[in-house]
Design a protein around this motif. Structure first.
Motif, short mmCIF file in Angstrom:
data_model
loop_
_atom_site.label_atom_id
_atom_site.label_comp_id
_atom_site.label_asym_id
_atom_site.label_seq_id
_atom_site.Cartn_x
_atom_site.Cartn_y
_atom_site.Cartn_z
N ILE A 157 0.83 -1.21 0.00
CA ILE A 157 0.00 0.00 0.00
C ILE A 157 0.87 1.27 0.00
O ILE A 157 0.47 2.29 -0.54
CB ILE A 157 -1.05 0.05 1.15
CG1 ILE A 157 -0.39 0.03 2.52
CG2 ILE A 157 -2.06 -1.09 1.01
CD1 ILE A 157 -1.39 0.30 3.64
N ARG A 158 2.06 1.16 0.55
CA ARG A 158 2.97 2.31 0.47
C ARG A 158 3.25 2.63 -1.00
O ARG A 158 3.10 3.77 -1.45
CB ARG A 158 4.29 1.99 1.19
CG ARG A 158 5.25 3.19 1.29
CD ARG A 158 6.59 2.82 1.91
NE ARG A 158 7.45 2.09 0.99
CZ ARG A 158 8.18 2.65 0.03
NH1 ARG A 158 8.18 3.95 -0.13
NH2 ARG A 158 8.92 1.91 -0.77
N LEU A 159 3.62 1.58 -1.76
CA LEU A 159 3.95 1.79 -3.18
C LEU A 159 2.71 2.16 -4.00
O LEU A 159 2.75 3.04 -4.85
CB LEU A 159 4.58 0.51 -3.75
CG LEU A 159 5.98 0.17 -3.24
CD1 LEU A 159 6.36 -1.24 -3.64
CD2 LEU A 159 7.00 1.16 -3.77
N LYS A 160 1.62 1.46 -3.74
CA LYS A 160 0.44 1.62 -4.60
C LYS A 160 -0.30 2.93 -4.33
O LYS A 160 -0.89 3.50 -5.23
CB LYS A 160 -0.49 0.43 -4.44
CG LYS A 160 -1.48 0.33 -5.58
CD LYS A 160 -2.33 -0.91 -5.56
CE LYS A 160 -3.58 -0.65 -6.39
NZ LYS A 160 -4.37 -1.84 -6.62
N THR A 161 -0.29 3.39 -3.11
CA THR A 161 -1.09 4.56 -2.76
C THR A 161 -0.26 5.71 -2.22
O THR A 161 -0.36 6.84 -2.70
CB THR A 161 -2.14 4.18 -1.69
OG1 THR A 161 -2.91 3.10 -2.19
CG2 THR A 161 -3.05 5.35 -1.38
N ALA A 162 0.57 5.42 -1.21
CA ALA A 162 1.21 6.52 -0.48
C ALA A 162 2.25 7.27 -1.30
O ALA A 162 2.36 8.49 -1.19
CB ALA A 162 1.84 5.97 0.81
N VAL A 163 3.01 6.57 -2.14
CA VAL A 163 4.10 7.26 -2.82
C VAL A 163 3.61 8.31 -3.81
O VAL A 163 4.30 9.29 -4.07
CB VAL A 163 5.11 6.31 -3.53
CG1 VAL A 163 5.77 5.37 -2.55
CG2 VAL A 163 4.49 5.57 -4.69
N LEU A 164 2.39 8.15 -4.35
CA LEU A 164 1.92 9.16 -5.30
C LEU A 164 1.54 10.45 -4.57
O LEU A 164 1.73 11.55 -5.11
CB LEU A 164 0.76 8.63 -6.15
CG LEU A 164 0.42 9.49 -7.37
CD1 LEU A 164 1.63 9.72 -8.26
CD2 LEU A 164 -0.73 8.91 -8.17
N LEU A 165 1.03 10.33 -3.34
CA LEU A 165 0.77 11.53 -2.54
C LEU A 165 2.10 12.22 -2.23
O LEU A 165 2.24 13.45 -2.33
CB LEU A 165 0.04 11.16 -1.24
CG LEU A 165 -1.28 10.38 -1.38
CD1 LEU A 165 -1.94 10.23 -0.01
CD2 LEU A 165 -2.22 11.07 -2.34
N SER A 166 3.07 11.40 -1.87
CA SER A 166 4.41 11.91 -1.60
C SER A 166 4.99 12.60 -2.83
O SER A 166 5.54 13.71 -2.76
CB SER A 166 5.29 10.74 -1.16
OG SER A 166 6.62 11.14 -1.03
N CYS A 167 4.85 11.96 -3.96
CA CYS A 167 5.35 12.50 -5.23
C CYS A 167 4.70 13.84 -5.53
O CYS A 167 5.37 14.80 -5.92
CB CYS A 167 5.08 11.50 -6.35
SG CYS A 167 5.54 12.06 -7.99
N GLY A 190 3.90 13.16 3.13
CA GLY A 190 2.90 12.60 2.21
C GLY A 190 2.79 11.09 2.32
O GLY A 190 1.70 10.53 2.24
N GLU A 191 3.94 10.45 2.48
CA GLU A 191 3.93 8.99 2.56
C GLU A 191 3.22 8.50 3.83
O GLU A 191 2.40 7.59 3.77
CB GLU A 191 5.37 8.48 2.52
CG GLU A 191 5.46 7.06 2.02
CD GLU A 191 6.90 6.68 1.70
OE1 GLU A 191 7.47 7.27 0.75
OE2 GLU A 191 7.45 5.82 2.40
N HIS A 192 3.54 9.12 4.96
CA HIS A 192 2.87 8.72 6.21
C HIS A 192 1.38 9.05 6.17
O HIS A 192 0.55 8.26 6.64
CB HIS A 192 3.54 9.39 7.42
CG HIS A 192 4.87 8.79 7.76
ND1 HIS A 192 5.00 7.48 8.15
CD2 HIS A 192 6.12 9.29 7.73
CE1 HIS A 192 6.26 7.20 8.37
NE2 HIS A 192 6.98 8.28 8.11
N LEU A 193 1.06 10.19 5.59
CA LEU A 193 -0.36 10.56 5.45
C LEU A 193 -1.08 9.51 4.60
O LEU A 193 -2.19 9.06 4.94
CB LEU A 193 -0.47 11.94 4.79
CG LEU A 193 -1.88 12.50 4.62
CD1 LEU A 193 -2.48 12.84 5.98
CD2 LEU A 193 -1.85 13.76 3.73
N GLY A 194 -0.45 9.11 3.52
CA GLY A 194 -1.05 8.11 2.63
C GLY A 194 -1.25 6.77 3.32
O GLY A 194 -2.30 6.12 3.17
N LEU A 195 -0.25 6.36 4.10
CA LEU A 195 -0.36 5.09 4.83
C LEU A 195 -1.48 5.16 5.87
O LEU A 195 -2.29 4.23 6.00
CB LEU A 195 0.97 4.73 5.49
CG LEU A 195 2.01 4.16 4.53
CD1 LEU A 195 3.39 4.12 5.20
CD2 LEU A 195 1.61 2.76 4.06
#
Lengths: 314, 314
Positions: A157-167, A190-195
């Motif tokens: 889920i980090r890769l699939k969802t969180a990293v795009l918010l981070s990006c 962004g990554e922690h928020l996404g997770l």
């Protein structure tokens, strides 16, 4: 947030009107017309404003991120054989799989055209685009496996969802000239928020208030979907010799006793553990925001956004 | 050409060895391992050398174009439901459709990473990538239509095949600092060469020497594939009130009298017309090469390449 939404909505509208009248482009407009919160482009704008840039100056990049997100939706819906998205037929259901493949491909190219202004932004975008693909690959692999470890699920889920918010946040920050160190902080936020958001989503599907969530709860459990709750529940069940979850999963989805599954998850402490994880990632996101070297007033928008996404009352 | 082939083959090998050990990347290596002439990356190198650059300096861009080409193969094979490519299972046949979609997507991102050094090159690449998608869309649309005009067919093969050869040459030229005007000439050379090559391919499938072509001729006609010959043959048949082609197409493929179809195409003058078109595009390609403002000696490689691709004896 409302001002940012209005800006990106207007930019999307203009982009759609400029598309050539070819069959390839129609599904892009269709997908962009579905109800959407536009969280990712809003994050691009907020990332820029945080470092003294303007929302207007990063509208192209914001749109590029939104097109990329919609490209992943178009292709993921094929892979997941999803008939509906937001209550309307998915692109491959409305047209066909080939059209969804090809229109998605062209949408990725269109996204790149918008990300091409800054070399730094382009490099960030490609790097995270690959990670999103890797996340989708893990997601598909996990459907075929019965031994997925909870750490693997969180990485997925980090890769699939969180990293795009981070990006999205890093792209905005990079456009506004933020240093690599500051980009790293806002990216980690962004990554922690996404997770936190994704884990909370897993929790709500099982334990949310049906009225607030807007759908019958327990759908993921009934479908046997490997979310945080089910993976961790199966792990702890195996360690403690409990068999209820396995018994329920052995049944056909319609016959599964969802209230029983929920009870077991509570008894195993999985619900409490997932809630702790949400709060931990939320707190880490806040710490990253705190570490940013920008005036406190500029952080307000991101504080408010996190509170809204996680529906905290504080 | 052999030197260029060796350079790109070594670069491809190195790239494959650097790929992460994830399921997503394995199909890329597999597809790149199929026998291939590497025409497109060779054109990138020749485009650079034409304007005083070196083949070695454009190896990243050459690889980027080859990755893009392989991305289109991976996705087109899904859309065409092709079980084999060069005698080996296609990616979606060997793995599955989802893997072929996702690995293709990631391959497009990988291509972009290699094209990102020069803003001009990036803009060229995105523009032609969209045209290739548009060509594939037309190709699929045509399968559903019985009224495709010959001009539409030529536009389709221009987009689907010729523009990528044109793009490859322009990318090489741009990297070597060629002016926009010179880029346009070398691009037009590539486009005419691509059209001549594709039309010649249509001709060979019907009228080629089976020994030289390496397969039974007439396969396209038997399959009812809408090539230049069949589309133009049906147009002229309608105008002259001839019904043989329609009669044969009404039969099941196995029952079609291919020699009769070939005879009709010759009588209608379609074969001669297609040959004229091949020569016309070949001549236009040569004229564009002639118009280039570079020393004559530097043009030799492209003259030889055209002769080899079109298997001219002169």
């Amino acid at each position: 947030m409302e001002r940012h939404r209005a800006l990106i909505d207007a930019r999307v509208e203009r982009w759609k009107n400029d598309l050539p009248a070819l069959g390839l482009y129609t599904p892009m407009s269709y997908l962009l017309d579905l109800p959407a919160k536009r969280v990712r482009p809003v994050l691009v704008m907020m990332g820029a404003e945080l470092f003294g840039g303007t929302a207007e100056s990063v509208l192209d990049e914001a749109l590029g991120i939104e097109l990329f997100h919609n490209f992943t939706l178009m292709h993921d819906d094929i892979m997941d054989e999803a008939p509906l998205r937001r209550g309307r037929p998915t692109v491959h259901a409305k047209w066909n799989v080939n059209t969804a493949i090809l229109s998605g491909d062209a949408m990725l190219v269109k996204a790149y055209q918008l990300m091409a202004k800054h070399p730094d932004v382009l490099a960030l975008f490609s790097r995270y685009a690959l990670e999103v693909c890797e996340g989708q690959q893990l997601d598909m692999d996990f459907e075929q496996r019965s031994d997925v470890h909870i750490d693997e699920y969180v990485e997925m889920i980090r890769l699939k969802t969180a990293v795009l918010l981070s990006c999205a946040l890093q792209v905005g920050a990079a456009c506004a000239g933020a240093s690599k160190e500051q980009q790293a902080h806002i990216g980690a936020y962004g990554e922690h928020l996404g997770l936190a958001f994704q884990l909370r989503d897993d929790l709500l599907d099982a334990f949310g208030d049906p009225v607030k969530v807007g759908k019958q709860v327990g759908g993921d459990l009934r479908a046997g979907k490997k979310t945080y709750l089910l993976i961790r529940g199966l792990e702890l069940s195996a360690a403690q010799g409990r068999t209820e979850l396995r018994e329920e999963l052995a049944k056909a989805p319609a016959d599964r006793d969802v209230p029983r599954m929920l009870r077991v998850l509570e008894e195993l402490g999985v619900k409490a553990e997932a809630e702790t994880e949400v709060h931990r990632h939320d707190a880490q996101a806040m710490a990253e925001l705190d570490a940013l070297d920008v005036p406190q007033a500029r952080k307000q928008a991101l504080l408010a956004l996190a509170a809204a996404l996680l529906q905290r009352t504080s």
